[in-house]
Design an enzyme around this catalytic site. Structure first.
Site, PDB file in Angstrom:
ATOM      1  N   HIS A  68      28.723   1.579 -19.459  1.00  0.00           N
ATOM      2  CA  HIS A  68      29.749   0.539 -19.612  1.00  0.00           C
ATOM      3  C   HIS A  68      29.274  -0.369 -20.748  1.00  0.00           C
ATOM      4  O   HIS A  68      28.347  -1.154 -20.569  1.00  0.00           O
ATOM      5  CB  HIS A  68      29.874  -0.292 -18.324  1.00  0.00           C
ATOM      6  CG  HIS A  68      30.394   0.482 -17.151  1.00  0.00           C
ATOM      7  ND1 HIS A  68      31.704   0.922 -17.084  1.00  0.00           N
ATOM      8  CD2 HIS A  68      29.800   0.890 -16.000  1.00  0.00           C
ATOM      9  CE1 HIS A  68      31.880   1.570 -15.925  1.00  0.00           C
ATOM     10  NE2 HIS A  68      30.746   1.565 -15.261  1.00  0.00           N
ATOM     11  N   ASP A 101      33.053   3.328 -20.787  1.00  0.00           N
ATOM     12  CA  ASP A 101      34.103   2.476 -21.351  1.00  0.00           C
ATOM     13  C   ASP A 101      33.438   1.559 -22.364  1.00  0.00           C
ATOM     14  O   ASP A 101      32.263   1.238 -22.238  1.00  0.00           O
ATOM     15  CB  ASP A 101      34.938   1.722 -20.302  1.00  0.00           C
ATOM     16  CG  ASP A 101      34.126   0.957 -19.274  1.00  0.00           C
ATOM     17  OD1 ASP A 101      32.945   0.667 -19.531  1.00  0.00           O
ATOM     18  OD2 ASP A 101      34.687   0.633 -18.209  1.00  0.00           O
TER      19      ASP A 101
HETATM   20  O1  9MR Z   1      36.121   0.648 -10.986  1.00  0.00           O
HETATM   21  C1  9MR Z   1      35.749   0.325  -9.670  1.00  0.00           C
HETATM   22  C2  9MR Z   1      36.572  -0.857  -9.176  1.00  0.00           C
HETATM   23  O2  9MR Z   1      37.918  -0.464  -9.012  1.00  0.00           O
HETATM   24  C3  9MR Z   1      36.015  -1.367  -7.869  1.00  0.00           C
HETATM   25  O3  9MR Z   1      36.660  -2.551  -7.520  1.00  0.00           O
HETATM   26  C4  9MR Z   1      34.525  -1.596  -7.978  1.00  0.00           C
HETATM   27  C5  9MR Z   1      33.993  -2.040  -6.653  1.00  0.00           C
HETATM   28  O4  9MR Z   1      32.620  -1.908  -6.522  1.00  0.00           O
HETATM   29  O5  9MR Z   1      33.880  -0.409  -8.395  1.00  0.00           O
HETATM   30  C6  9MR Z   1      34.287  -0.009  -9.656  1.00  0.00           C
HETATM   31  O6  9MR Z   1      33.560   1.128 -10.050  1.00  0.00           O
HETATM   32  C7  9MR Z   1      32.157   0.933 -10.228  1.00  0.00           C
HETATM   33  C8  9MR Z   1      31.471   2.237  -9.922  1.00  0.00           C
HETATM   34  O7  9MR Z   1      31.812   2.649  -8.631  1.00  0.00           O
HETATM   35  C9  9MR Z   1      29.972   2.105 -10.041  1.00  0.00           C
HETATM   36  N1  9MR Z   1      29.606   1.593 -11.337  1.00  0.00           N
HETATM   37  C10 9MR Z   1      30.287   0.375 -11.747  1.00  0.00           C
HETATM   38  C11 9MR Z   1      31.786   0.566 -11.672  1.00  0.00           C
HETATM   39  C12 9MR Z   1      32.487  -0.641 -12.213  1.00  0.00           C
HETATM   40  O8  9MR Z   1      32.233  -1.750 -11.402  1.00  0.00           O
END
Ligand code: 9MR
Length: 454
Positions: A235, A266
């Site tokens: 990220h 991203d």
């Molecule tokens: O993109 C995900 C978001 O919709 C959720 O609210 C969030 C909750 O923990 O998790 C996000 O995805 C995460 C992924 O599972 C692990 N790495 C970080 C991502 C971004 O937060």
């Protein structure tokens, strides 16, 4: 019943006399989707999928067309799959497997053991009870999905952000061996799935967190703890920018004897700057043999968990951004020129056959071939009447075989193969088109392709 028979009559006596077949010379057209272009490089290109967006047709169309690896953005997390202890709910997540099967994609499982998104009952456990609950979760979930998951993020985000050590959590407090316990449990549950450790801020080789994860993987390999891959979430934003030593990080992890996957890519930004960074990430992955796939964390900017940073490849309307073009181009794909990496390896020509169609549709195929394989993209066009469903057929050359199909169901893999629409692309308005694709080994099809309305 009456109504459908009437429609059928119209379709079979459709006005379209003949369907055009055009097999383009492979050297004239590179792969035109992210998945197909990555496949030509022996890799996958995936996206996070939010299951409740599948009913959005713009979202679904891009998903079906571009990606051959799917990760559930939230629906395979611990709270989603085991809301009450030992009571599992796979219904929503199973729909991802169904969609993946329909489009010929594979699935990354995310994630089995994590300090975050634990259901309430797990948050309140500790010690042996928590360790056992973690192992039971891994076993039950991996058994349910046995044979259906390409790679599992067995453990997610277990390292501290700054000091290179472990992150404090209820799982960590069960003992430092909780991670290896998770991996051993996972291997026993589904020996075919690749087992990954996944984390963020592990992209910059000089960061303590990267070193911490590296040392753990090195130790696991030395002691025979089962681990197959490292996921770099990647990220990127101003606080955690794409580092100049990213390729070094990929190389060093790969040198430990594990695959490296870019799992949640991203890149915040816009325009040419963002596009260049996306291209750099792809080129870095392609430069490392064991970097075997890239997943972006969503489809359109508006689907992103960081929507305000416009970090993805498609804008809110579903239009490809400059970043998309940069990624496709870095993968060797495009719309007008051959893959630069294998200009001499394509077959010199693929014959253009006379038009042939049966009924109210026509099928057109463009082929991108390389030594030993090809990707075919087929456009199915309705004639003057709408289609309720369609089947196209092609005879493959001796020795050729279909290895994967997306947005259609194949009747077989060798010889005369027919492809029938899947649920969401059977209905085609009069004069409109839809498309599907297949990948194969051996020489590409060069004969006629039929189209029958159903
Ligand atoms: O993109 C995900 C978001 O919709 C959720 O609210 C969030 C909750 O923990 O998790 C996000 O995805 C995460 C992924 O599972 C692990 N790495 C970080 C991502 C971004 O937060």
């Amino acid at each position: 019943m009456r109504r459908s028979r009437a429609i059928l009559t119209v379709l079979t006596s459709g006005a379209l006399a003949a369907g055009a077949l055009t097999v383009l010379s492979p050297s004239a057209e590179a792969a035109t989707t992210l998945g197909a272009a990555a496949a030509e490089k022996g890799r996958y290109f995936g996206t996070a999928v939010s299951l409740n967006r599948l009913s959005d047709s713009t979202y679904s169309t891009i998903l079906n067309r571009e990606f051959n690896m799917l990760t559930a953005e939230n629906e395979m997390k611990i709270d989603a799959l085991e809301p009450q202890q030992n009571q599992f709910n796979f219904t929503t997540a199973d729909r991802l497997i169904t969609r993946a099967n329909e489009i010929g994609a594979q699935v990354r499982g995310h994630t089995l053991a994590w300090h975050s998104q634990q259901p309430g009952w797990m948050q309140s456990l500790s010690g042996t009870a928590l360790r056992n609950a973690m192992k039971n979760h891994i076993t039950q979930v991996m058994t349910h999905y046995k044979g259906k998951i390409h790679s599992w993020d067995v453990v997610n985000e277990a390292f501290d952000d700054s000091n290179g050590g472990r992150r404090d959590s209820n799982l960590q407090r069960t003992g430092n061996d909780w991670i290896e316990d998770a991996f051993k449990t996972a291997r026993a549950a589904d020996p075919a799935a690749k087992l990954c450790y996944n984390d963020y801020n592990t992209d910059n080789w000089s960061w303590a967190k990267t070193q911490g994860v590296y040392n753990m993987v090195k130790d696991f390999k030395a002691r025979g703890v089962p681990i197959d891959c490292v996921g770099l979430q990647s990220h990127f934003n101003s606080g955690s920018p794409y580092p100049a030593n990213y390729r070094t990080t990929l190389e060093n992890f790969a040198a430990l004897g594990v695959d490296v996957q870019i799992t949640e890519l991203d890149i915040e930004g816009s325009g040419a700057t963002q596009a260049t960074t996306y291209g750099n990430v792809v080129r870095d992955c392609l430069a490392v043999a064991r970097c075997n796939g890239i997943t972006v964390w969503g489809i359109r900017d508006t689907d992103s968990w960081r929507a305000s940073g416009t970090p993805l490849l498609f804008d809110g309307n579903g239009n490809p951004k400059a970043a998309y073009t940069a990624v496709l181009s870095a993968l060797g794909g495009g719309t007008s020129s051959p893959s630069p990496s294998n200009p001499g390896s394509v077959s010199p020509s693929v014959s253009v056959s006379p038009s042939q169609g049966t009924g109210a549709c026509a099928a057109t195929v463009s082929v991108n071939a390389w030594t030993g394989g090809f990707v075919a993209t087929v456009t199915v066009k309705a004639g003057s009447a709408a289609l309720g469903g369609w089947t196209t057929g092609v005879t493959l050359p001796t020795g050729a075989a279909v290895t994967s199909t997306w947005s259609a169901t194949a009747s077989g893999s060798t010889g005369a193969v027919s492809f029938t629409n899947v649920g969401y692309n059977g209905a085609v308005a009069a004069g409109a088109s839809t498309s599907f694709g297949f990948q194969g080994t051996g020489n590409p099809p060069s004969g006629t392709l039929t189209c029958t309305a159903r």
